[in-house]
Scaffold this active site. Structure first.
Site, short mmCIF file in Angstrom:
data_model
loop_
_atom_site.label_atom_id
_atom_site.label_comp_id
_atom_site.label_asym_id
_atom_site.label_seq_id
_atom_site.Cartn_x
_atom_site.Cartn_y
_atom_site.Cartn_z
N GLY A 119 0.62 -1.08 -0.11
CA GLY A 119 0.01 -0.34 0.20
C GLY A 119 0.43 1.01 -0.36
O GLY A 119 1.86 1.50 -0.90
N GLU A 120 0.02 2.35 0.52
CA GLU A 120 1.57 3.41 0.54
C GLU A 120 1.70 3.52 2.07
O GLU A 120 0.92 3.78 3.35
CB GLU A 120 0.90 4.64 0.21
CG GLU A 120 1.52 5.79 -0.21
CD GLU A 120 2.13 6.59 1.37
OE1 GLU A 120 3.76 6.57 0.98
OE2 GLU A 120 1.23 6.64 1.98
N SER A 121 2.76 3.42 2.58
CA SER A 121 3.35 3.35 4.32
C SER A 121 2.77 5.02 4.70
O SER A 121 2.36 4.32 5.88
CB SER A 121 5.25 2.98 4.07
OG SER A 121 5.81 4.16 3.76
N CYS A 159 6.15 -5.08 0.33
CA CYS A 159 5.70 -3.79 -0.46
C CYS A 159 6.00 -2.75 0.82
O CYS A 159 6.43 -2.32 1.80
CB CYS A 159 4.65 -3.23 -0.86
SG CYS A 159 5.73 -2.14 -1.90
N ARG A 173 12.39 3.52 0.74
CA ARG A 173 11.18 3.85 -0.38
C ARG A 173 11.53 4.13 -1.78
O ARG A 173 12.25 4.96 -2.25
CB ARG A 173 10.43 5.01 0.66
CG ARG A 173 9.90 4.78 2.25
CD ARG A 173 8.95 6.08 2.38
NE ARG A 173 8.01 5.76 1.97
CZ ARG A 173 7.08 6.91 1.46
NH1 ARG A 173 8.37 8.03 2.65
NH2 ARG A 173 6.28 6.64 1.38
N ILE A 197 5.52 -2.33 -7.59
CA ILE A 197 4.63 -1.27 -6.85
C ILE A 197 5.32 -0.33 -6.80
O ILE A 197 5.43 -0.63 -5.50
CB ILE A 197 3.06 -1.18 -7.01
CG1 ILE A 197 2.91 -2.44 -8.01
CG2 ILE A 197 2.50 -0.52 -7.90
CD1 ILE A 197 1.06 -2.99 -7.66
N ARG A 198 6.40 0.78 -7.62
CA ARG A 198 6.78 1.85 -6.24
C ARG A 198 7.21 1.01 -5.78
O ARG A 198 7.53 1.50 -3.73
CB ARG A 198 5.40 2.97 -5.64
CG ARG A 198 4.97 4.05 -6.89
CD ARG A 198 3.97 4.77 -6.38
NE ARG A 198 4.43 5.14 -5.48
CZ ARG A 198 3.78 6.59 -4.52
NH1 ARG A 198 2.78 5.84 -4.10
NH2 ARG A 198 4.13 7.01 -3.59
N HIS A 237 4.55 -7.80 -4.81
CA HIS A 237 3.72 -7.73 -4.21
C HIS A 237 2.60 -9.51 -5.26
O HIS A 237 3.00 -9.67 -6.28
CB HIS A 237 2.92 -7.20 -5.08
CG HIS A 237 2.23 -5.68 -4.15
ND1 HIS A 237 1.30 -5.29 -3.47
CD2 HIS A 237 3.34 -4.59 -4.72
CE1 HIS A 237 1.97 -4.03 -2.95
NE2 HIS A 237 3.07 -4.05 -3.94
N GLU A 288 1.11 -11.65 -3.81
CA GLU A 288 -0.55 -11.85 -3.91
C GLU A 288 -1.60 -11.09 -5.06
O GLU A 288 -2.36 -11.54 -5.55
CB GLU A 288 -1.56 -10.79 -2.97
CG GLU A 288 -1.51 -9.47 -2.85
CD GLU A 288 -0.60 -8.47 -2.41
OE1 GLU A 288 0.87 -9.26 -2.67
OE2 GLU A 288 -0.08 -7.49 -2.77
#
Length: 198
Positions: free
Chosen positions: A47-49, A79, A106, A134-135, A170, A172
């Site tokens: 996600g976005e940390s 991630c 990051r 992803i990022r 990721h 998943e």
């Protein structure tokens, strides 16, 4: 049957729940710290940390997750989850749990437009695994007790230290469940105090 929680505050937690179900675990979504006590292991998804940290402010997540680990339970971070587990976070600095002796940068592979998919050779995961970046963060330093499970062009992208496993990608978001199978097997091998054998 092992019961594995998936932190369901942000990110694609539902995909982790489905992958864990495919390898025979009882997977449940976790939104409150009180729910940790019923678990054998926990997945902290991507996600976005920064957003994840903000969402964790309403309860003592850091204290409870450290206690969860200290009780002998296993944790998988993917991630943003890997960022949260690290000893130190850079670019920019932010709080982290310090359960993995690693320094993480990051967005180490660039921005959203730089996201990519690839296959990684990993005997630990039973051969090649599909990986979605992803990022993605980068592991820029690892402690001597950290085992590398998979590399991308020589750089570590999957690591393990004791009962903590962390991936910068990721798993998943693929049709495979090799990483989730590995996580379950490692839970059994580590024999945590609360694990119920399945």
């Amino acid at each position: 049957m092992a019961t594995v929680g998936v932190l369901a505050l942000q990110g694609d937690f539902a995909a982790h729940v489905r992958a864990l179900g495919r390898v025979g675990a009882t997977a449940v979504e976790v939104r409150r710290v009180a729910e940790l006590h019923a678990l054998d292991g926990l997945v902290i998804p991507g996600g976005e940390s920064t957003t994840l940290l903000n969402l964790m402010e309403d309860e003592p997540w850091f204290e409870e997750l450290r206690a969860f680990h200290a009780r002998g339970n296993s944790i998988l971070g993917t991630c943003a989850g890997a960022i949260l587990l690290a000893r130190e976070v850079r670019h920019p600095a932010q709080p982290s749990l310090g359960l993995l002796d690693a320094v993480v940068e990051r967005n180490g592979y660039g921005r959203q437009i730089d996201s990519f998919e690839t296959r990684l050779a990993s005997p630990a995961f039973g051969g090649e695994v599909e990986a979605v970046f992803i990022r993605a963060p980068r592991f820029v330093e690892l402690g001597r007790d950290v085992e590398v499970l998979a590399r991308l062009e020589g750089e570590p992208v999957a690591v393990r230290q004791g009962r903590v496993t962390a991936l910068t990608f990721h798993p998943e978001l693929t049709a495979e469940a090799k990483v989730h199978r590995y996580f379950l097997d490692s839970m059994l091998a580590s024999e945590p105090t609360t694990l119920r054998r399945f």
